[in-house]
Design a protein around this motif. Structure first.
Motif, PDB file in Angstrom:
ATOM      1  N   MET A 186      40.326  42.129  46.001  1.00  0.00           N
ATOM      2  CA  MET A 186      41.068  41.263  45.236  1.00  0.00           C
ATOM      3  C   MET A 186      41.985  40.187  46.250  1.00  0.00           C
ATOM      4  O   MET A 186      42.444  40.728  47.367  1.00  0.00           O
ATOM      5  N   THR A 217      37.757  45.689  43.559  1.00  0.00           N
ATOM      6  CA  THR A 217      36.827  45.543  42.271  1.00  0.00           C
ATOM      7  C   THR A 217      35.372  46.356  42.830  1.00  0.00           C
ATOM      8  O   THR A 217      34.860  46.125  44.188  1.00  0.00           O
ATOM      9  N   LYS A 255      38.504  47.390  38.204  1.00  0.00           N
ATOM     10  CA  LYS A 255      39.426  47.131  39.369  1.00  0.00           C
ATOM     11  C   LYS A 255      40.185  48.281  39.621  1.00  0.00           C
ATOM     12  O   LYS A 255      40.783  49.455  38.821  1.00  0.00           O
ATOM     13  N   TYR A 277      28.238  40.026  40.859  1.00  0.00           N
ATOM     14  CA  TYR A 277      29.094  39.301  40.220  1.00  0.00           C
ATOM     15  C   TYR A 277      29.935  38.392  41.506  1.00  0.00           C
ATOM     16  O   TYR A 277      29.807  39.226  42.685  1.00  0.00           O
ATOM     17  N   PHE A 294      33.660  36.181  42.101  1.00  0.00           N
ATOM     18  CA  PHE A 294      34.994  35.677  41.495  1.00  0.00           C
ATOM     19  C   PHE A 294      35.113  34.110  41.979  1.00  0.00           C
ATOM     20  O   PHE A 294      34.362  33.863  43.027  1.00  0.00           O
ATOM     21  N   SER A 295      35.648  33.176  41.139  1.00  0.00           N
ATOM     22  CA  SER A 295      36.220  31.978  41.587  1.00  0.00           C
ATOM     23  C   SER A 295      37.030  32.250  42.778  1.00  0.00           C
ATOM     24  O   SER A 295      37.915  33.259  42.898  1.00  0.00           O
ATOM     25  N   GLU A 342      40.205  33.435  41.219  1.00  0.00           N
ATOM     26  CA  GLU A 342      39.587  34.645  40.606  1.00  0.00           C
ATOM     27  C   GLU A 342      40.077  34.455  38.943  1.00  0.00           C
ATOM     28  O   GLU A 342      40.222  35.560  38.152  1.00  0.00           O
ATOM     29  N   ILE A 399      34.580  34.512  36.779  1.00  0.00           N
ATOM     30  CA  ILE A 399      33.835  35.436  37.303  1.00  0.00           C
ATOM     31  C   ILE A 399      32.179  35.173  36.885  1.00  0.00           C
ATOM     32  O   ILE A 399      31.997  34.790  35.711  1.00  0.00           O
ATOM     33  N   VAL A 419      38.476  35.117  32.638  1.00  0.00           N
ATOM     34  CA  VAL A 419      39.381  36.424  32.602  1.00  0.00           C
ATOM     35  C   VAL A 419      40.267  36.438  31.808  1.00  0.00           C
ATOM     36  O   VAL A 419      40.797  37.264  31.190  1.00  0.00           O
TER      37      VAL A 419
END
Length: 719
Positions: free
Chosen positions: A46, A53, A68, A93, A95-96, A99, A102, A125
């Protein structure tokens, strides 16, 4: 004396009893999942550097969850998202950058080795809202830096999907199968430069740089697909074979504000194997290569006016490798990895492209680069400093000082670092230890906690008869070559055993490595339990022993590699416990070419060979791979033809099994068909098998079980 004899008899009897109580590995065990290994799937750190994650799968029917965990405690903090009625089962998956979103991949359908089609969803999220990106299957979706949009490729064109409004904008229109590809790579780039997504957002989401492939003039390749239909059909795609026309590749820039696309002129660039934005959103880096792949340029593109300047360049008498290790630091100075001094090492360049210093050096190789911590000013990497068959994780200052070994177990260590470089999760294995995952401090490598240790597999293996890999070196043709040997568990040095050699031998490859088992290793263990000795020798041309050792095969692929395997087999046959009249060799792909050549050119040494999906002429293989090592057939006809086994089928004396998948898009079944025809016309007896519609991996359903049953029977009958 009598007591000693009695003790010996008791010990021998106990050993025999112990072995008798152990189960022998079966093919059904290998291909039925008995030895399934636990991993940590799709692990990502993260942004806060304190949590990570992992994608977990569970239950029947199968479900997926993105969970997580806390680095410090290894405790699960929360399930971020899991499959449900609203969220389909997802297999990956992303993340942007912030975050907040997703991207979830579902209904994945493979195209070639790396490329995939799929149905993708964006998960918010905060609101827990799920939004489908497109009703159709798409390729390579990528969230914008602020997570508000998704760029993707569909049917060779690039689209942008706005998440809030649900609107989709098409930004290229000329894409079509067999002619123009925008935003993803063609077959040969995907296979040999190992990437598919050929577009990228800049850091503030104002521009998208992308590659365009014009493969109009690239020759067609077709394969019959038999399937379950009344009539087979032909699958066609563009495949440039050595010496043939490649796609014309160009670089383009899309501006989000104006909605316009502009062209970027890169001069004489033949290949564009990498594009990567620098820290400044207006500065793009581009790597280009000439057709011979011995002159690499790192270019800088100013996205405000598309002007191009040279940052640095690298030349080699043979070829220059392309990697993903280029890292731009905050001031746009950059990390570069190269074997320019004879071994693969890390270099630091200024933002102007001038060399500042060589960070690592020595007669060993950097095998992975993990990143740079701006706070501690440390670089983290993996290398062979503890021997070429081992891997360890290290840290070092950018000035090349204060090097610290962060892993302590001898074997194969790799690391996944937290974003802030406080921790790393170490993956360790060796030839005797299945994969172990531990949490370690990045500052000194201290092991904090165990995460997974594959104890279940380890305990299960206690029930089976296993023999250790014995690592050593063997002196062949002036080189000390790495080797391992597996002997029967009840090995008796006074007996004679048949020898089966295994190898791959391709440029820069490695089979003799201190790491945990793959499927081939389990099969070798099964054969050892049947009374065979297995040996593997990494000859000249293989990797991790320096540039000269690897590139000695330049312009003559398979020549020196074949000489080394024949010489190694001859030397091993001189051992008192090897039956010199029962020597075999097998390999897959490049290794299948090798095993075929060895049986023919070493027909006084080898009595048997198995070749699975072999190359039999480099004229049939693709441009990028083949010309990297051989130049073109027009320039180097002897190099192409002197080692093509269908040019000397009359040399066959031993037993030969040739196997191929008819749907192999990589090493085409044409290779085996030409070999078969040559052997038929030479009136040579041999065995062969074609697996309908199977690709280069020859798998699916019971296919692998059937294949290895055939191979096992062939070994037992002929060796």
């Amino acid at each position: 004396m009598r007591k000693q004899a009695l003790l010996f008899l008791f010990t021998l009897g106990f050993l025999t009893l112990s072995l008798a109580q152990k189960k022998k590995i079966t093919l059904e065990d290998i291909w039925g999942g008995t030895f399934r290994t636990e991993y940590m799937d799709v692990l990502r750190s993260m942004k806060n550097g304190k949590q990570y994650t992992v994608l977990n799968f569970d239950g029947s029917p199968r479900s997926s969850s993105l969970d997580k965990y806390d680095y410090a405690t290894l405790e699960k903090v929360e399930t971020v998202v899991s499959s449900s009625d609203e969220v389909p089962l997802f297999s990956s998956y992303t993340f942007s950058k912030d975050e907040s979103k997703i991207l979830l991949a579902t209904e994945i359908e493979p195209i070639f080795r790396h490329s995939r089609l799929g149905v993708y969803y964006v998960y918010d999220v905060s609101s827990k809202k799920v939004t489908q990106v497109s009703d159709d299957k798409i390729q390579e979706p990528l969230l914008s830096p602020d997570g508000s949009q998704v760029a993707y490729v569909k049917e060779n064109n690039i689209y942008i999907f706005d998440i809030d409004s649900g609107n989709t904008k098409q930004i290229t229109t000329d894409g079509s199968k067999g002619t123009i590809i925008n935003g993803v790579t063609d077959w040969v780039y995907e296979e040999e430069f190992a990437f598919v997504r050929a577009f990228d957002w800049n850091s503030n989401g104002t521009k998208i740089a992308f590659l365009r492939f014009d493969e109009t003039d690239v020759p067609h390749f077709s394969m019959d697909v038999f399937g379950q239909n009344l009539y087979p059909f032909q699958y066609e795609f563009k495949y440039p074979k050595a010496g043939e026309v490649n796609a014309e590749v160009s670089l383009h820039m899309y501006d989000m504000a104006s909605g316009s696309t502009s062209d970027v002129s890169l001069g004489d660039a033949y290949y564009i194997p990498r594009i990567k934005w620098r820290n400044n959103p207006d500065h793009l880096s581009v790597q280009t290569l000439n057709r011979h792949q011995n002159h690499l340029k790192l270019l800088s593109v100013n996205a405000t006016n598309n002007s191009v300047s040279l940052l640095m360049e690298e030349k080699d008498a043979a070829y220059v490798d392309v990697t993903d290790y280029l890292t731009f630091l905050a001031d746009d100075s950059f990390i570069w990895v190269s074997e320019m001094d004879g071994y693969n090492h890390i270099y630091l360049y200024g933002k102007d492209g001038k060399l500042k210093n060589q960070i690592t050096q020595g007669e060993w190789e950097v095998t992975d680069y993990y990143g740079y911590d701006s706070k501690s000013k440390k670089i983290f990497y993996q290398s062979t400093e503890n021997g070429s068959i081992n891997r360890d994780v290290y840290s070092i200052g950018t000035n090349g000082k204060k090097k610290n070994r962060l892993t302590s177990k001898t074997g194969s260590n790799s690391a996944a670092f937290s974003t802030d470089y406080s921790y790393f999760i170490n993956t360790f294995s060796s030839a005797t230890t299945p994969y172990m995952f531990t949490l370690n401090k990045a500052s000194n490598g201290e092991t904090l906690k165990s995460i997974k240790d594959n104890a279940v597999l380890d305990n299960k293996l206690e029930e089976y008869e296993l023999s250790p890999k014995e690592f050593s070196t063997i002196s062949i043709n002036g080189n000390d070559l790495n080797m391992y040997m597996v002997k029967p568990a009840d090995f008796d040095e006074n007996k004679k055993y048949p020898l089966l050699m295994f190898q791959y031998s391709g440029p820069g490859s490695q089979q003799v490595a201190n790491r945990w088992f793959g499927a081939n290793d389990y099969w070798h263990q099964m054969l050892a339990s049947e009374g065979y000795i297995i040996a593997c020798v990494d000859g000249r041309g293989t990797g991790y022993k320096g540039r000269d050792f690897k590139k000695v095969t330049y312009l003559n692929l398979v020549k020196y590699e074949t000489e080394d395997q024949i010489a190694a087999a001859k030397k091993l046959s001189e051992l008192p416990f090897i039956d010199e009249d029962r020597t075999g060799i097998w390999g897959w792909s490049y290794g299948g070419h090798m095993s075929t050549n060895c049986l023919l050119k070493g027909n006084d040494i080898f009595e048997m060979a198995i070749a699975v999906a072999p190359v039999t002429s480099w004229r049939f293989y693709d441009t990028i791979y083949t010309e990297r090592f051989m130049r073109t057939p027009q320039e180097n006809p002897e190099g192409y033809d002197n080692e093509s086994p269908f040019n000397y089928p009359e040399l066959l004396k031993g037993k030969y099994l040739l196997v191929h998948g008819s749907g192999d898009d990589n090493v085409h079944v044409q290779n085996s068909m030409r070999m078969i025809e040559a052997l038929v016309q030479a009136n040579k007896s041999f065995d062969w098998a074609i697996y309908p519609d199977k690709n280069h991996g020859i798998y699916g359903g019971n296919t692998r079980l059937h294949l290895f049953t055939k191979m096992t029977d062939f070994v037992k009958k002929n060796l």
